[in-house]
Design a protein around this motif. Structure first.
Motif, PDB file in Angstrom:
ATOM      1  N   ALA A 189     -35.719  57.155  43.750  1.00 57.24           N
ATOM      2  CA  ALA A 189     -35.327  58.251  42.839  1.00 57.24           C
ATOM      3  C   ALA A 189     -35.127  57.744  41.402  1.00 57.24           C
ATOM      4  CB  ALA A 189     -34.055  58.912  43.355  1.00 57.24           C
ATOM      5  N   GLU A 190     -34.499  56.584  41.280  1.00 55.65           N
ATOM      6  CA  GLU A 190     -34.226  56.047  39.932  1.00 55.65           C
ATOM      7  C   GLU A 190     -35.542  55.783  39.187  1.00 55.65           C
ATOM      8  OE1 GLU A 190     -32.331  51.964  38.264  1.00 55.65           O
ATOM      9  OE2 GLU A 190     -31.694  52.650  40.250  1.00 55.65           O
ATOM     10  N   ASN A 191     -36.508  55.244  39.923  1.00 54.43           N
ATOM     11  CA  ASN A 191     -37.795  54.933  39.308  1.00 54.43           C
ATOM     12  C   ASN A 191     -38.661  56.173  39.104  1.00 54.43           C
ATOM     13  OD1 ASN A 191     -37.626  52.136  38.754  1.00 54.43           O
ATOM     14  ND2 ASN A 191     -37.641  51.788  40.965  1.00 54.43           N
ATOM     15  N   ARG A 192     -38.499  57.155  39.991  1.00 56.78           N
ATOM     16  CA  ARG A 192     -39.232  58.416  39.766  1.00 56.78           C
ATOM     17  C   ARG A 192     -38.747  59.053  38.472  1.00 56.78           C
ATOM     18  NH1 ARG A 192     -38.337  58.938  45.348  1.00 56.78           N
ATOM     19  NH2 ARG A 192     -36.711  60.511  45.102  1.00 56.78           N
ATOM     20  N   LEU A 193     -37.454  58.906  38.220  1.00 56.05           N
ATOM     21  CA  LEU A 193     -36.883  59.447  36.982  1.00 56.05           C
ATOM     22  C   LEU A 193     -37.553  58.785  35.770  1.00 56.05           C
ATOM     23  CD1 LEU A 193     -34.434  61.215  35.951  1.00 56.05           C
ATOM     24  CD2 LEU A 193     -33.215  59.079  35.734  1.00 56.05           C
ATOM     25  N   LYS A 194     -37.710  57.466  35.820  1.00 57.88           N
ATOM     26  CA  LYS A 194     -38.334  56.752  34.693  1.00 57.88           C
ATOM     27  C   LYS A 194     -39.781  57.200  34.503  1.00 57.88           C
ATOM     28  CE  LYS A 194     -35.668  52.516  35.215  1.00 57.88           C
ATOM     29  NZ  LYS A 194     -35.705  51.178  35.811  1.00 57.88           N
ATOM     30  N   ILE A 195     -40.493  57.363  35.613  1.00 55.75           N
ATOM     31  CA  ILE A 195     -41.906  57.763  35.521  1.00 55.75           C
ATOM     32  C   ILE A 195     -42.015  59.191  34.964  1.00 55.75           C
ATOM     33  CG2 ILE A 195     -44.000  58.208  36.857  1.00 55.75           C
ATOM     34  CD1 ILE A 195     -43.078  56.016  38.828  1.00 55.75           C
ATOM     35  N   LEU A 196     -41.140  60.082  35.455  1.00 55.50           N
ATOM     36  CA  LEU A 196     -41.169  61.476  34.988  1.00 55.50           C
ATOM     37  C   LEU A 196     -40.875  61.539  33.490  1.00 55.50           C
ATOM     38  CD1 LEU A 196     -39.316  63.113  38.011  1.00 55.50           C
ATOM     39  CD2 LEU A 196     -41.643  63.679  37.258  1.00 55.50           C
ATOM     40  N   ARG A 197     -39.958  60.707  33.035  1.00 55.89           N
ATOM     41  CA  ARG A 197     -39.631  60.704  31.601  1.00 55.89           C
ATOM     42  C   ARG A 197     -40.845  60.316  30.771  1.00 55.89           C
ATOM     43  NH1 ARG A 197     -34.571  61.868  30.332  1.00 55.89           N
ATOM     44  NH2 ARG A 197     -32.901  61.371  31.806  1.00 55.89           N
TER      45      ARG A 197
END
Ligand code: ATP
Length: 269
Positions: A189-197
Motif C-alpha cells: 500500500a505504501e508503495n502503491r501510494l508513491k506510484i499513484l502520486r
C-alpha cells in the motif's frame, strides 16, 4: 533488426526518480551496476570486487522490470540495447551464430552498454528435450558461448540484464550466468501510494483527493495496473465533456417522444 531498440543514455528519458517504489531494487542496482560503470577504477584492483556480468530481474508482470532496465541505463550513463527472447527465437531461426556474433561485437563497440533481454526464459529457457527446436537450442548455446567469451576488460562495461515472469523455466546454465537475481515484487500500500502520486502528479484533481484510500483499495495491483486505472479515471472528465459538447441526435428526440394522449388533445383545444 533482431534488436528491438538501441538508445544512447541521454535519450532514454526515464530516470530512477520516475519509478515509484522499488527502493531496495534501485539500491542494489546502484551497487552492482551504476557504481562499477561510472567508477570502473574502484573495481580494477584486487580480486574481491568484480563487477557482475549478468543480473536477472524476476517477478510478476507489470511490476516495472523494463522500466527499471531503461532507467538503469540512464543512471549508469550506458547505451541500452533491448532484445526480446521470443522474437529472437521465432523470427531468426537458422541464423543463430551470425546474429549472436553481430550482437556481441556491436555491444562491445557501444560499451558501456546494458543488453536487456526481456522474456529471457524464451531465449535461454530450460532445455526442451526431444521437442525442442534445433534452432532454439543453437541460439541459446551461441548466446552463452559469446557471453562467456566477453573479455574481462569488456565485462566491466557490458552487462546482460535478463527479465522474466517465469524464473523457474530458466536453465541451470543460465541461472549460473546471472549470479545476481533481484525480485521485483508487487507494490504494497505504501508503495502503491508513491506510484499513484507519480501518475497523478500532472492531473487536475479535486481538492481533498484521497490518495491513501485509493492505495488501500488497490491491493494486488501492479504498477502497470495502477497506470491503466489512472488513465481510465483521467478519461472520465473528457468523456463527460464530449457528451456535453455533442450534437442533438435523432435518438435523443426519440427517447423523449411519447404518444399523444387524449389529455394533450383537450388541453390544446
Ligand atoms: P512484463 O513482465 O509484463 O514485461 P514489466 O515488469 O517489464 O512487465 P513494465 O513494462 O516495466 O513492467 O511496466 C509497465 C508499465 O507500468 C510501465 O511502462 C510503467 O508505466 C508502469 N509501471 C510499472 N511499475 C511502475 C513503478 N514502480 N513506477 C512507475 N511506473 C510503473
Amino acid at each position: 533488426n533482431f534488436i528491438s531498440a538501441v538508445v544512447p543514455p541521454g535519450e532514454i528519458g526515464i530516470k530512477f526518480d520516475d519509478i515509484g517504489a522499488l527502493e531496495g531494487v534501485k539500491n542494489a542496482l546502484n551497487e552492482l551496476v551504476i557504481l562499477p560503470m561510472r567508477r570502473p577504477e574502484l573495481f580494477s584492483h584486487g580480486n574481491l570486487l568484480r563487477p557482475c556480468k549478468g543480473i536477472l530481474l524476476f517477478g510478476p508482470p507489470g511490476t516495472g522490470k523494463t522500466l527499471l532496465a531503461k532507467a538503469l541505463a540512464t543512471e549508469a550513463g550506458a547505451n541500452f540495447i533491448s532484445i526480446t527472447g521470443s522474437t529472437l527465437t521465432s523470427k531468426w531461426f537458422g541464423d543463430a551464430e551470425k546474429l549472436t556474433k553481430a550482437l556481441f561485437s556491436f555491444a562491445s563497440k557501444l560499451a558501456p552498454v546494458i543488453i536487456f533481454v526481456d522474456e529471457v526464459d524464451s531465449l535461454l529457457g530450460a532445455r526442451g528435450g526431444a521437442f525442442e527446436h534445433e534452432a532454439t537450442r543453437r541460439m541459446r548455446n551461441e548466446f552463452m558461448a559469446a557471453w562467456d567469451g566477453l573479455r574481462s576488460k569488456d565485462s566491466q562495461r557490458i552487462l546482460i540484464l535478463g527479465a522474466t515472469n517465469r524464473p523457474f523455466d530458466l536453465d541451470d546454465a543460465v541461472i549460473r550466468r546471472l549470479p545476481r537475481r533481484i525480485y521485483v515484487d508487487l507494490p504494497d500500500a505504501e508503495n502503491r501510494l508513491k506510484i499513484l502520486r507519480i501518475f497523478l502528479a500532472q492531473e487536475n484533481l479535486e481538492s481533498g483527493f484521497e490518495f491513501d484510500k485509493l492505495a488501500q483499495a488497490t491491493e494486488g495491483y501492479s504498477g502497470s495496473d495502477l497506470k491503466n486505472l489512472c488513465i481510465a479515471a483521467a478519461y472520465r472528465p473528457v468523456q463527460e465533456l464530449l457528451e456535453e459538447e455533442r450534437k442533438v441526435h435523432q435518438n435523443d428526440v426519440g427517447s423523449v417522444l411519447r404518444p399523444l394522449s387524449l389529455d394533450d388533445f383537450i388541453q390544446s383545444k
